[in-house]
Each structure stands twice: as C-alpha cells, then as structure tokens.
Design a protein around this motif. Structure first.
Motif, PDB file in Angstrom:
ATOM      1  N   VAL A 118      28.286  40.435  45.750  1.00  0.00           N
ATOM      2  CA  VAL A 118      28.909  39.266  45.128  1.00  0.00           C
ATOM      3  C   VAL A 118      27.818  38.504  44.390  1.00  0.00           C
ATOM      4  O   VAL A 118      26.899  37.956  45.018  1.00  0.00           O
ATOM      5  CB  VAL A 118      29.582  38.368  46.181  1.00  0.00           C
ATOM      6  CG1 VAL A 118      30.222  37.151  45.505  1.00  0.00           C
ATOM      7  CG2 VAL A 118      30.631  39.153  46.963  1.00  0.00           C
ATOM      8  N   GLY A 119      27.892  38.502  43.076  1.00  0.00           N
ATOM      9  CA  GLY A 119      26.885  37.831  42.276  1.00  0.00           C
ATOM     10  C   GLY A 119      27.032  36.319  42.335  1.00  0.00           C
ATOM     11  O   GLY A 119      28.069  35.782  42.725  1.00  0.00           O
ATOM     12  N   ILE A 120      25.988  35.641  41.944  1.00  0.00           N
ATOM     13  CA  ILE A 120      26.033  34.181  41.899  1.00  0.00           C
ATOM     14  C   ILE A 120      27.036  33.759  40.840  1.00  0.00           C
ATOM     15  O   ILE A 120      27.072  34.298  39.739  1.00  0.00           O
ATOM     16  CB  ILE A 120      24.633  33.624  41.591  1.00  0.00           C
ATOM     17  CG1 ILE A 120      23.719  33.857  42.790  1.00  0.00           C
ATOM     18  CG2 ILE A 120      24.703  32.137  41.239  1.00  0.00           C
ATOM     19  CD1 ILE A 120      22.295  33.465  42.551  1.00  0.00           C
ATOM     20  N   GLY A 121      27.875  32.808  41.189  1.00  0.00           N
ATOM     21  CA  GLY A 121      28.887  32.330  40.259  1.00  0.00           C
ATOM     22  C   GLY A 121      29.278  30.908  40.579  1.00  0.00           C
ATOM     23  O   GLY A 121      28.988  30.393  41.657  1.00  0.00           O
ATOM     24  N   ARG A 122      29.957  30.286  39.654  1.00  0.00           N
ATOM     25  CA  ARG A 122      30.323  28.879  39.815  1.00  0.00           C
ATOM     26  C   ARG A 122      31.669  28.669  40.474  1.00  0.00           C
ATOM     27  O   ARG A 122      31.988  27.553  40.887  1.00  0.00           O
ATOM     28  CB  ARG A 122      30.299  28.199  38.442  1.00  0.00           C
ATOM     29  CG  ARG A 122      28.902  28.015  37.878  1.00  0.00           C
ATOM     30  CD  ARG A 122      28.915  27.694  36.402  1.00  0.00           C
ATOM     31  NE  ARG A 122      29.305  28.867  35.622  1.00  0.00           N
ATOM     32  CZ  ARG A 122      29.261  28.928  34.301  1.00  0.00           C
ATOM     33  NH1 ARG A 122      28.870  27.878  33.617  1.00  0.00           N
ATOM     34  NH2 ARG A 122      29.619  30.028  33.669  1.00  0.00           N
ATOM     35  N   GLY A 123      32.490  29.728  40.564  1.00  0.00           N
ATOM     36  CA  GLY A 123      33.819  29.578  41.134  1.00  0.00           C
ATOM     37  C   GLY A 123      33.992  30.350  42.422  1.00  0.00           C
ATOM     38  O   GLY A 123      33.129  31.137  42.818  1.00  0.00           O
ATOM     39  N   PRO A 124      35.133  30.150  43.106  1.00  0.00           N
ATOM     40  CA  PRO A 124      35.369  30.781  44.403  1.00  0.00           C
ATOM     41  C   PRO A 124      35.721  32.256  44.281  1.00  0.00           C
ATOM     42  O   PRO A 124      36.044  32.761  43.205  1.00  0.00           O
ATOM     43  CB  PRO A 124      36.553  29.983  44.958  1.00  0.00           C
ATOM     44  CG  PRO A 124      37.298  29.546  43.733  1.00  0.00           C
ATOM     45  CD  PRO A 124      36.236  29.264  42.702  1.00  0.00           C
ATOM     46  N   VAL A 125      35.643  32.944  45.403  1.00  0.00           N
ATOM     47  CA  VAL A 125      36.046  34.346  45.532  1.00  0.00           C
ATOM     48  C   VAL A 125      37.159  34.416  46.573  1.00  0.00           C
ATOM     49  O   VAL A 125      37.055  33.811  47.646  1.00  0.00           O
ATOM     50  CB  VAL A 125      34.865  35.234  45.977  1.00  0.00           C
ATOM     51  CG1 VAL A 125      35.340  36.652  46.295  1.00  0.00           C
ATOM     52  CG2 VAL A 125      33.790  35.262  44.904  1.00  0.00           C
ATOM     53  N   GLU A 126      38.234  35.124  46.240  1.00  0.00           N
ATOM     54  CA  GLU A 126      39.327  35.292  47.192  1.00  0.00           C
ATOM     55  C   GLU A 126      39.121  36.591  47.964  1.00  0.00           C
ATOM     56  O   GLU A 126      38.886  37.647  47.380  1.00  0.00           O
ATOM     57  CB  GLU A 126      40.670  35.342  46.462  1.00  0.00           C
ATOM     58  CG  GLU A 126      41.872  35.320  47.388  1.00  0.00           C
ATOM     59  CD  GLU A 126      43.174  35.273  46.621  1.00  0.00           C
ATOM     60  OE1 GLU A 126      43.724  36.349  46.330  1.00  0.00           O
ATOM     61  OE2 GLU A 126      43.628  34.153  46.296  1.00  0.00           O
ATOM     62  N   ALA A 127      39.169  36.497  49.287  1.00  0.00           N
ATOM     63  CA  ALA A 127      38.976  37.657  50.151  1.00  0.00           C
ATOM     64  C   ALA A 127      40.205  37.825  51.033  1.00  0.00           C
ATOM     65  O   ALA A 127      40.742  36.843  51.554  1.00  0.00           O
ATOM     66  CB  ALA A 127      37.736  37.477  51.021  1.00  0.00           C
ATOM     67  N   ALA A 128      40.654  39.065  51.197  1.00  0.00           N
ATOM     68  CA  ALA A 128      41.860  39.329  51.985  1.00  0.00           C
ATOM     69  C   ALA A 128      41.635  40.516  52.909  1.00  0.00           C
ATOM     70  O   ALA A 128      40.822  41.398  52.636  1.00  0.00           O
ATOM     71  CB  ALA A 128      43.045  39.603  51.059  1.00  0.00           C
TER      72      ALA A 128
END
Length: 304
Positions: free
Chosen positions: A83-93
């Motif tokens: 998971v690269g650095i980013g400004r927004g969220p990541v959805e995980a399921a």
C-alpha cells in the motif's frame, strides 16, 4: 532478530474474536522498518473497513484468503500487497475470517527493499508479486509457520537480504523527511529549503520522487496522523483542542483536511471507532508506538 512484543486477544464465542501481535525490527533495519503486526479476526459475516492513511508504506501479506483492497475506486486482490503512501483512505474487506501480517515501512525503504522510488506506488496498491519474484513461496512458508514470532523473523530475513542489495535514499531528502516527521507536520516548508540549500522547485521534485508526496502534502498527512492518534487515546481532548494542538488554523480547517484524508468528519470517525470494537481493539493492541499507525476505521464496518 525481531523483538517480539507478544500477542493479545479479545472477543468471545465465534463472533468478533480477534488477536493482534506486534514486533520491532533489528537494528540493521533501523530507518527502514517501523514495525511488524499480526492481525487475525473472525466475524459473523462480511466485514468492510475504511483504513485511514499514514505517512508510511505498508506491506500486507494474507495468511488466508487473498486481500481485498480498494483505493480511489481501483480494486486489488492479492496474497501480498504494498500500500503506497497516499492522501486518502483504503477500503479493506474480508468474508468473515482473516489473518494478515503487516510490515510498516518508512517511505525511504522503497528503493532499498522494492527497487522502486516511493512515488511509483504512491496513491496506489501494488501486487507485491510484481516486485518480488519469490512472493508465492514466501507466502506459503508464512502460512506454514507456527506463530507470529516465527513469521516476523522470516519476513525480516527477507527484508535484511533485500536491504543489503538495495539502494539508499538521497541523504538530503532523508534529512528533510525526518524534519517533517519530527515536527509532526507542523513546520514551515521553507525550513526544508534553508536546511538543504535546494530551491523550492528542486526540493518538491526530489522529495516527491523519493517520498511519494510533495513536502507540503506529506506535512499535511503527518499532521493528520497526529490528530488521529490524539482522537484514539483514552480521555482525549475535544475536537477544538485537537485542532489547535496539531496546528490547524481553526475547526473548519481541521474538518476539511480530516475529511480529505479519512473520507469523513472527525465526529463520524469517532462514531466509527465506538461501533467497531474489534477494529478499534486490534488497532490498539497491535500498535504500541502510536506516532506511526495504520489500522483504524473511519466509519462503522458493515456486516452482512
């Protein structure tokens, strides 16, 4: 070797059971690896969480079903993901049962461990199999290992071997990155130029290439992480106090930037923490060093 911090468990019966383990890297990986986490959960049905961003790379390796992750509308299914650095969220399921090993990494580790600059996976999720040819074999060995301590040690051996062959980050950029982190994002970007002797344009270009975001964007993300840490702590301050403490101009500024990073307001984030006890407890159990954290929910998980 890995300093294993033990395993904690919670929940009861067949629903909402979880365990979390934590480990710290050996000295030879200092500055590259922030820490190791192991997370396992059993739930009554499908669970979806929104993970808030942090100023670090995150290596995730599933010990069961493939990871199911979504960022900016792009879905990724993989046994191992960066998971690269980013400004927004990541959805995980997951479908009701998951077991994941997590390695939290400095952005300075991208070149040393993966042979790429942090800008390449920035704002993305990358299948690690594209970067490490031996990924399937590593995943199978981790799944066969007896426990978290053994898994952490196996992953660390791989990281040490790769770090010995990898390239080091630019020392000027590395120093600027540490300035941003040490200030918790509350600094004048001009200080980086003065310290480095580089022009604003050159600093922005080189920093983004090595770290994944511009200095200003990274400072905003580090400041947001500090705010999330304060919100998660027992006996937390009010939202207004958190905004002031972290250097936001006012409550509106805090709300606006928080929503950009988390996808929701601070109030909604707190409501999500209250409703998702397993996610909250796993985050607390798996992160004894709250300055750099990854797991957390910004809205209630859905269970079907």
């Amino acid at each position: 070797m890995v300093a294993f911090g033990g395993t904690r468990r919670g929940g009861g019966g067949g629903a909402a059971c979880w365990e979390a383990a934590v480990g710290s890297p050996r000295a030879g990986l200092g500055g590259l690896v922030v820490g190791y986490g192991g997370f396992a959960e059993t739930a009554a049905g499908v669970v979806v969480r929104r993970e808030v961003p942090a100023p670090e790379l995150v290596l995730l390796i599933s010990l069961g079903e493939p990871l199911a992750l979504v960022r900016d509308g792009v879905a990724v299914r993989a046994d191992a993901a960066l998971v690269g650095i980013g400004r927004g969220p990541v959805e995980a399921a997951h479908g009701g049962r998951q077991s994941v090993l997590e390695v939290r990494l400095s952005p300075l580790a991208a070149g040393a461990l993966f042979g790429v600059s942090a800008s390449e996976p920035a704002e993305r999720i990358v299948d690690v199999g594209e970067l490490w040819p031996g990924t399937p074999e590593l995943v199978e060995r981790l799944r066969a290992d007896a426990g978290w301590a053994e898994r952490f040690a196996r992953v660390e051996d791989v990281l040490v071997a790769r770090a010995e062959r990898g390239r080091a980050a630019d020392p000027v950029v590395a120093g600027s990155w540490r300035q941003v982190v040490d200030s918790r994002g509350d600094l004048a970007i001009g200080a980086l130029h003065e310290h480095s002797g580089w022009s604003r344009k050159r600093m922005a270009r080189r920093f983004r290439a090595e770290i994944g975001l511009t200095p200003k964007a990274m400072a905003n993300l580090v400041r947001f992480e500090h705010a999330v840490d304060l919100l998660r702590r027992p006996g937390r301050r009010s939202l207004a106090e958190v905004a002031l403490w972290c250097g936001y101009c006012d409550q509106a500024h805090f709300n606006r930037e928080f929503k950009e990073h988390a996808g929701c307001t601070p109030t909604a984030f707190l409501a999500g923490l209250g409703l998702d006890a397993p996610g909250r407890d796993m985050a607390a159990a798996g992160r004894p060093t709250p300055r750099i954290s990854k797991t957390g929910t910004s809205h209630p998980p859905t269970v079907e």
